[in-house]
Scaffold this motif. Structure first.
Motif, PDB file in Angstrom:
ATOM      1  N   ALA A  53     -66.302 -14.064 -25.980  1.00  0.00           N
ATOM      2  CA  ALA A  53     -65.663 -12.811 -25.591  1.00  0.00           C
ATOM      3  C   ALA A  53     -66.586 -11.930 -24.758  1.00  0.00           C
ATOM      4  O   ALA A  53     -66.176 -11.361 -23.737  1.00  0.00           O
ATOM      5  N   LEU A  54     -67.838 -11.815 -25.179  1.00  0.00           N
ATOM      6  CA  LEU A  54     -68.781 -10.959 -24.457  1.00  0.00           C
ATOM      7  C   LEU A  54     -69.083 -11.522 -23.070  1.00  0.00           C
ATOM      8  O   LEU A  54     -69.202 -10.756 -22.094  1.00  0.00           O
ATOM      9  N   GLU A  55     -69.177 -12.841 -22.951  1.00  0.00           N
ATOM     10  CA  GLU A  55     -69.405 -13.444 -21.637  1.00  0.00           C
ATOM     11  C   GLU A  55     -68.217 -13.202 -20.701  1.00  0.00           C
ATOM     12  O   GLU A  55     -68.384 -13.107 -19.483  1.00  0.00           O
ATOM     13  N   ALA A  56     -67.023 -13.098 -21.276  1.00  0.00           N
ATOM     14  CA  ALA A  56     -65.825 -12.852 -20.472  1.00  0.00           C
ATOM     15  C   ALA A  56     -65.669 -11.378 -20.097  1.00  0.00           C
ATOM     16  O   ALA A  56     -64.829 -11.043 -19.258  1.00  0.00           O
ATOM     17  N   GLY A  57     -66.463 -10.496 -20.740  1.00  0.00           N
ATOM     18  CA  GLY A  57     -66.402  -9.080 -20.378  1.00  0.00           C
ATOM     19  C   GLY A  57     -65.971  -8.140 -21.477  1.00  0.00           C
ATOM     20  O   GLY A  57     -65.747  -6.953 -21.230  1.00  0.00           O
ATOM     21  N   ALA A  58     -65.855  -8.631 -22.726  1.00  0.00           N
ATOM     22  CA  ALA A  58     -65.467  -7.758 -23.838  1.00  0.00           C
ATOM     23  C   ALA A  58     -66.546  -6.721 -24.111  1.00  0.00           C
ATOM     24  O   ALA A  58     -67.725  -6.947 -23.850  1.00  0.00           O
ATOM     25  N   GLU A  59     -66.132  -5.574 -24.638  1.00  0.00           N
ATOM     26  CA  GLU A  59     -67.067  -4.512 -24.993  1.00  0.00           C
ATOM     27  C   GLU A  59     -67.589  -4.647 -26.414  1.00  0.00           C
ATOM     28  O   GLU A  59     -68.755  -4.359 -26.692  1.00  0.00           O
ATOM     29  N   ASP A  60     -66.711  -5.077 -27.335  1.00  0.00           N
ATOM     30  CA  ASP A  60     -67.101  -5.092 -28.746  1.00  0.00           C
ATOM     31  C   ASP A  60     -66.194  -6.033 -29.517  1.00  0.00           C
ATOM     32  O   ASP A  60     -65.064  -6.319 -29.086  1.00  0.00           O
ATOM     33  N   ILE A  61     -66.679  -6.512 -30.653  1.00  0.00           N
ATOM     34  CA  ILE A  61     -65.879  -7.316 -31.567  1.00  0.00           C
ATOM     35  C   ILE A  61     -66.045  -6.756 -32.970  1.00  0.00           C
ATOM     36  O   ILE A  61     -67.163  -6.592 -33.454  1.00  0.00           O
ATOM     37  N   LYS A  62     -64.931  -6.444 -33.607  1.00  0.00           N
ATOM     38  CA  LYS A  62     -64.933  -5.950 -34.975  1.00  0.00           C
ATOM     39  C   LYS A  62     -64.458  -7.077 -35.883  1.00  0.00           C
ATOM     40  O   LYS A  62     -63.387  -7.644 -35.678  1.00  0.00           O
TER      41      LYS A  62
END
Length: 244
Positions: A158-167
């Protein structure tokens, strides 16, 4: 947000679909009409329309109904004269409430919304009174029971794709993105075979207000009534509760 997580809230909404399928159809059809009117009838170039179509399909709205709504939005005419705007106010315990409304009769909607607020311990406020507490974000939910992916692997993807955060919740992963990165992140997950339980652009609160007991029950009842109103498209709050 109410319940233990946004996924808990979404599951509660999904449980209401069968009992209120007519209202769900009306609400989603209205969203498709507005999205088409604003951004055009091609979902590949209209992210809002693409998201609305996906939600309509998830709710088992027939394809012919979806196409009819797109044609209405593209062609104008009867049934497309909706005004879209927000109402703002407070619920029990000072919970901030932001309502996304689409209506063809502002006076009717204002009266109905005001009645729900006043009858259930809330008050309708002026424009801007609570909207500053929310920011538009892409929110993508992955149901942990539907995938074996580890928390670390999902976070990396997700972060590599551009996500800001994961909860990380007990039963779900909640991924947030900037609005402009929402579709890119969602597509990256789908391409890797990650089942997306829900994905939408949402107004996410900066902080939450936790209620318990009777106050939490009153707040949830108010949310239910607002969601049941035909002119209310979305109910955003900073409500949090330990109660299901």
């Amino acid at each position: 947000m109410s319940g233990h997580s946004k996924w808990a809230t979404i599951k509660r909404k999904k449980a209401k679909i069968d009992a209120q399928r007519g209202k769900i159809f009306t609400r989603l059809s209205k969203e498709i009409i507005i999205a088409t009117r604003i951004g055009g009838p091609d979902p590949s170039g209209n992210m809002r329309l693409k998201t609305a179509i996906e939600k309509a399909k998830a709710a088992n709205i027939p394809n012919e109904n979806i196409q009819r709504a797109i044609q209405k939005g593209a062609g104008g005419g009867e049934g497309t004269n909706f005004d879209e705007f927000y109402y703002e106010g407070y619920g029990p315990g000072g919970v901030a409430i932001l309502l996304k409304v689409a209506t063809d009769n502002r006076n009717r909607t204002a009266g109905e919304v005001r009645h729900i607020f006043s009858k259930h311990g809330g008050n309708l406020g002026e424009t801007g009174c609570v909207s500053w507490m929310f920011k538009e974000k892409g929110v993508i939910i992955v149901d942990r029971s539907e995938t074996n992916i580890s928390e670390d692997d999902l976070m990396l993807l997700a972060l590599e794709a551009g996500a800001e955060d994961i909860k990380v919740e007990e039963d779900s992963f909640e991924i947030t993105t900037a609005p402009q990165d929402f579709e890119k992140v969602r597509s990256a997950l789908v391409e890797q075979g990650i089942p997306v339980a829900d994905a939408e652009l949402s107004m996410v609160p900066d902080t939450t207000v936790k209620l318990q007991g009777e106050e939490a029950e009153k707040m949830q009842k108010m949310i239910d009534l607002l969601e049941d109103n035909d002119d209310v498209q979305e109910v955003y709050t900073n409500f949090e509760s330990d109660d299901e």
